[in-house]
Design a protein around this motif. Structure first.
Motif, PDB file in Angstrom:
ATOM      1  N   SER A  65       0.807  -1.222   0.000  1.00 42.71           N
ATOM      2  CA  SER A  65       0.000   0.000   0.000  1.00 42.71           C
ATOM      3  C   SER A  65       0.843   1.276   0.000  1.00 42.71           C
ATOM      4  CB  SER A  65      -0.937  -0.001   1.206  1.00 42.71           C
ATOM      5  OG  SER A  65      -0.195  -0.086   2.413  1.00 42.71           O
ATOM      6  N   GLN A 115      -0.903   4.634  -7.503  1.00 41.94           N
ATOM      7  CA  GLN A 115      -0.968   5.103  -6.113  1.00 41.94           C
ATOM      8  C   GLN A 115       0.312   5.825  -5.696  1.00 41.94           C
ATOM      9  OE1 GLN A 115      -1.525   1.263  -4.109  1.00 41.94           O
ATOM     10  NE2 GLN A 115       0.671   1.095  -3.746  1.00 41.94           N
ATOM     11  N   ASN A 116       0.155   6.780  -4.820  1.00 45.95           N
ATOM     12  CA  ASN A 116       1.263   7.467  -4.138  1.00 45.95           C
ATOM     13  C   ASN A 116       2.251   8.170  -5.075  1.00 45.95           C
ATOM     14  OD1 ASN A 116       0.243   6.278  -1.711  1.00 45.95           O
ATOM     15  ND2 ASN A 116       1.433   4.435  -2.129  1.00 45.95           N
TER      16      ASN A 116
END
Length: 234
Positions: free
Chosen positions: A32, A55-56
């Motif tokens: 994650s 993501q990110n």
């Protein structure tokens, strides 16, 4: 591009080297906190079916190390008493120097960095047909070679003309090299790869049957560093 804190690696994505397929496959094992950059909408749908999303990658913030301070950073530290920091948005085909600047020296030097390369003559033909089919560019092969730098991958995996990665896999031995990388990093790679951006090229002739002598030498001259570094031959 992927920066995996889970497995401590940085995958620098080069062009026309099956990078999208590699990225989709490896994305399945990311944690994650890992950084995964977005793909084109068509390719992103393949990844979404696997339950994985970008993501990110936006506005990644980190504090600068003291040796990275510039004059304006020092002034700000003195006047505002704030430790200098930078924000970086990561993206596909980002150069090694920009990735290093964004992620910081500590991670850059401690993580395993890898990329893939491809025979420059083969890559040039692949790009030509990709542009013709997917981007609708009506042009000759000569025009494509002049418009697209055949050596565009070099700065992705080098800094100051020196290799900036720990391992360079080859498109020609992709699965074998990817398995080596996965074994070293303990990634549970199962051999699955999507055929992203596949089935674009109708002309299946070998690049040696497509390129004339002048085009061959043009690519050789432009990509002489890469050819010499990885032992490619026409």
């Amino acid at each position: 591009m992927i920066i995996s804190h889970k497995y401590k690696y940085i995958f620098l994505k080069t062009t026309k080297t099956a990078g999208t397929s590699i990225e989709i496959s490896l994305s399945r094992f990311c944690g994650s906190d890992d950084i995964i950059t977005p793909l084109t909408s068509v390719d992103e749908r393949i990844r979404q079916e696997l339950g994985v999303m970008p993501q990110n990658y936006e506005n990644y913030t980190r504090y600068l190390d003291p040796w990275e301070y510039r004059l304006e950073d020092i002034n700000r530290l003195i006047t505002e008493r704030k430790i200098p920091k930078i924000n970086t948005t990561f993206y596909n085909h980002m150069s090694a120097s920009r990735v290093k600047r964004g992620i910081g020296s500590k991670i850059w030097y401690s993580y395993y960095k890898f990329c893939f390369v491809r025979n420059p003559w083969d890559k040039a033909i692949s790009r030509y047909y990709w542009n013709m089919k997917k981007q609708g560019k009506i042009e000759t092969l000569d025009e494509s070679l002049q418009r697209n730098n055949p050596n565009d991958n070099f700065e992705i995996y080098t800094m100051k003309n020196r290799l900036a990665v720990d391992y360079v896999g080859k498109y020609e031995t992709l699965m074998e090299d990817l398995e080596k990388i996965s074994k070293k990093l303990n990634i549970p790679f199962d051999g699955w790869m999507p055929n992203a951006k596949g089935n674009v090229r109708n002309d299946k002739r070998h690049y040696s049957e497509v390129l004339n002598q002048e085009q061959r030498e043009f690519i050789r001259k432009k990509c002489q560093q890469e050819i010499s570094l990885f032992g490619y031959e026409f």
